[in-house]
Scaffold this motif. Structure first.
Motif, PDB file in Angstrom:
ATOM      1  N   LEU A  20       0.826  -1.200   0.000  1.00  8.99           N
ATOM      2  CA  LEU A  20       0.000   0.000   0.000  1.00  8.99           C
ATOM      3  C   LEU A  20       0.860   1.250   0.000  1.00  8.99           C
ATOM      4  O   LEU A  20       0.588   2.220  -0.727  1.00  8.99           O
ATOM      5  CB  LEU A  20      -0.923  -0.004   1.219  1.00  8.99           C
ATOM      6  N   LEU A  21       1.918   1.239   0.796  1.00 14.21           N
ATOM      7  CA  LEU A  21       2.830   2.377   0.839  1.00 14.21           C
ATOM      8  C   LEU A  21       3.495   2.591  -0.515  1.00 14.21           C
ATOM      9  O   LEU A  21       3.619   3.726  -0.995  1.00 14.21           O
ATOM     10  CB  LEU A  21       3.884   2.158   1.927  1.00 14.21           C
ATOM     11  N   ALA A  22       3.896   1.503  -1.152  1.00 15.50           N
ATOM     12  CA  ALA A  22       4.527   1.607  -2.470  1.00 15.50           C
ATOM     13  C   ALA A  22       3.549   2.151  -3.505  1.00 15.50           C
ATOM     14  O   ALA A  22       3.925   2.983  -4.357  1.00 15.50           O
ATOM     15  CB  ALA A  22       5.047   0.233  -2.912  1.00 15.50           C
ATOM     16  N   ARG A  23       2.301   1.712  -3.429  1.00 15.03           N
ATOM     17  CA  ARG A  23       1.294   2.177  -4.387  1.00 15.03           C
ATOM     18  C   ARG A  23       1.019   3.664  -4.212  1.00 15.03           C
ATOM     19  O   ARG A  23       0.928   4.413  -5.192  1.00 15.03           O
ATOM     20  CB  ARG A  23       0.015   1.371  -4.233  1.00 15.03           C
ATOM     21  N   LEU A  24       0.895   4.114  -2.956  1.00  7.66           N
ATOM     22  CA  LEU A  24       0.656   5.535  -2.718  1.00  7.66           C
ATOM     23  C   LEU A  24       1.848   6.366  -3.180  1.00  7.66           C
ATOM     24  O   LEU A  24       1.681   7.423  -3.792  1.00  7.66           O
ATOM     25  CB  LEU A  24       0.378   5.785  -1.234  1.00  7.66           C
ATOM     26  N   THR A  25       3.045   5.887  -2.884  1.00  9.13           N
ATOM     27  CA  THR A  25       4.248   6.602  -3.309  1.00  9.13           C
ATOM     28  C   THR A  25       4.257   6.790  -4.822  1.00  9.13           C
ATOM     29  O   THR A  25       4.584   7.877  -5.328  1.00  9.13           O
ATOM     30  CB  THR A  25       5.504   5.841  -2.868  1.00  9.13           C
ATOM     31  N   VAL A 166       4.661  10.502   3.649  1.00 10.83           N
ATOM     32  CA  VAL A 166       5.202  10.320   2.300  1.00 10.83           C
ATOM     33  C   VAL A 166       4.500  11.258   1.325  1.00 10.83           C
ATOM     34  O   VAL A 166       5.141  11.963   0.532  1.00 10.83           O
ATOM     35  CB  VAL A 166       5.053   8.857   1.834  1.00 10.83           C
ATOM     36  N   ALA A 167       3.175  11.275   1.385  1.00  7.99           N
ATOM     37  CA  ALA A 167       2.410  12.135   0.478  1.00  7.99           C
ATOM     38  C   ALA A 167       2.722  13.606   0.717  1.00  7.99           C
ATOM     39  O   ALA A 167       2.881  14.385  -0.230  1.00  7.99           O
ATOM     40  CB  ALA A 167       0.918  11.877   0.654  1.00  7.99           C
ATOM     41  N   ALA A 168       2.827  14.003   1.983  1.00 11.21           N
ATOM     42  CA  ALA A 168       3.108  15.398   2.308  1.00 11.21           C
ATOM     43  C   ALA A 168       4.482  15.812   1.806  1.00 11.21           C
ATOM     44  O   ALA A 168       4.668  16.920   1.277  1.00 11.21           O
ATOM     45  CB  ALA A 168       3.009  15.616   3.810  1.00 11.21           C
ATOM     46  N   SER A 169       5.465  14.931   1.948  1.00 11.15           N
ATOM     47  CA  SER A 169       6.815  15.234   1.484  1.00 11.15           C
ATOM     48  C   SER A 169       6.862  15.424  -0.026  1.00 11.15           C
ATOM     49  O   SER A 169       7.449  16.398  -0.528  1.00 11.15           O
ATOM     50  CB  SER A 169       7.768  14.118   1.904  1.00 11.15           C
ATOM     51  N   ARG A 170       6.233  14.504  -0.772  1.00 14.75           N
ATOM     52  CA  ARG A 170       6.212  14.615  -2.231  1.00 14.75           C
ATOM     53  C   ARG A 170       5.444  15.858  -2.669  1.00 14.75           C
ATOM     54  O   ARG A 170       5.829  16.548  -3.611  1.00 14.75           O
ATOM     55  CB  ARG A 170       5.582  13.364  -2.847  1.00 14.75           C
TER      56      ARG A 170
END
Length: 257
Positions: A20-25, A166-170
């Motif tokens: 899930l983390l990889a997919r969101l990234t 992760v989302a906030a950083s990107r």
């Protein structure tokens, strides 16, 4: 007092959480080449985060331009309403996160901890129970916050925090990159123009909700998927949907639009 969420390390790399983390990234990645691409990118981010975080009901992105907050992207109009209360009162989690560069977590808004008393009272009356705001920090700049809202208490856990960070950083990197090219003044103008163009998207969602009998989030997902299948922007597709109603055509996924 600011609460924080800790993230336990995954036991192995094949867990559902790792996938899930990889997919969101992957969903929130990408290089923006112009300010014109920012609005669509931020829309992609908020809907990707909402899909990834189980307990989350609404997601928004607040951008600070010359200390003035703008909601640059949101999942539904309920997000806009929550943000508008914060902006009007000049207090709340998204503003606090953006101004202090610290995460803001509230597990139960009914448990008064003294933060943002006016915002808390107004939001409790509307049914909001938990929230999580993460600052958008890239390098030495903080450009806003990524905000998650939920109607249930204790909606966010440690793994949710990993996803949101992760989302906030990107997201922060993308905003800082385009503003380095075009400047903050251009960003403010772009955000205002993008919000004006959202009107037709809201109209199209209303059409789909009425014709398909689906809730607002599902209506946007129909728009999003159809726009991908047809390789057109969501805004352009929304214009076609609204025009199609006037012509008597069907909503996306049907015979017309």
């Amino acid at each position: 007092m600011t609460n924080t969420l800790t993230v336990p390390p995954p036991e192995n790399e094949d867990t559902d959480q790792t996938a899930l983390l990889a997919r969101l990234t992957d969903e929130v990645s990408g290089v923006l080449e112009s300010m014109g691409e920012l609005s669509d990118y931020l829309e992609r981010v908020v809907h990707a985060v909402r899909r990834a975080v189980d307990g989350c009901d609404e997601v928004g992105v607040t951008i600070l331009s010359k200390d003035r907050p703008h909601t640059a992207a949101y999942t539904t109009v309920q997000t806009l309403e929550i943000d508008a209360v914060q902006y009007a009162l000049d207090e709340g989690p998204c503003l606090e996160a953006a101004r202090t560069r610290e995460e803001q977590l509230v597990a139960d808004l009914c448990s008064d901890d003294g933060r943002w008393p006016l915002f808390a009272q107004a939001s409790r009356e509307d049914g909001l129970r938990s929230l999580y705001a993460v600052p958008l920090v890239s390098g030495d700049q903080c450009v806003g916050a990524l905000n998650l809202y939920a109607w249930a208490t204790d909606a966010f856990d440690g793994f949710d925090a990993a996803l949101v960070r992760v989302a906030a950083s990107r997201c922060a990197d993308a905003v800082v990159a385009v503003t380095a090219l075009d400047g903050m003044r251009e960003l403010a103008g772009q955000l205002e123009q993008a919000m004006a163009s959202r009107a037709v998207i809201e109209q199209a969602k209303g059409v789909i909700m009425a014709m398909r009998g689906v809730p607002e989030h599902d209506a946007f997902e129909i728009l999003r998927k159809t726009s991908q299948d047809r390789n057109v922007k969501v805004r352009v597709l929304a214009e076609d949907v609204v025009a199609g109603v006037l012509r008597g055509s069907a909503a996306p996924g049907g015979a017309g639009a």
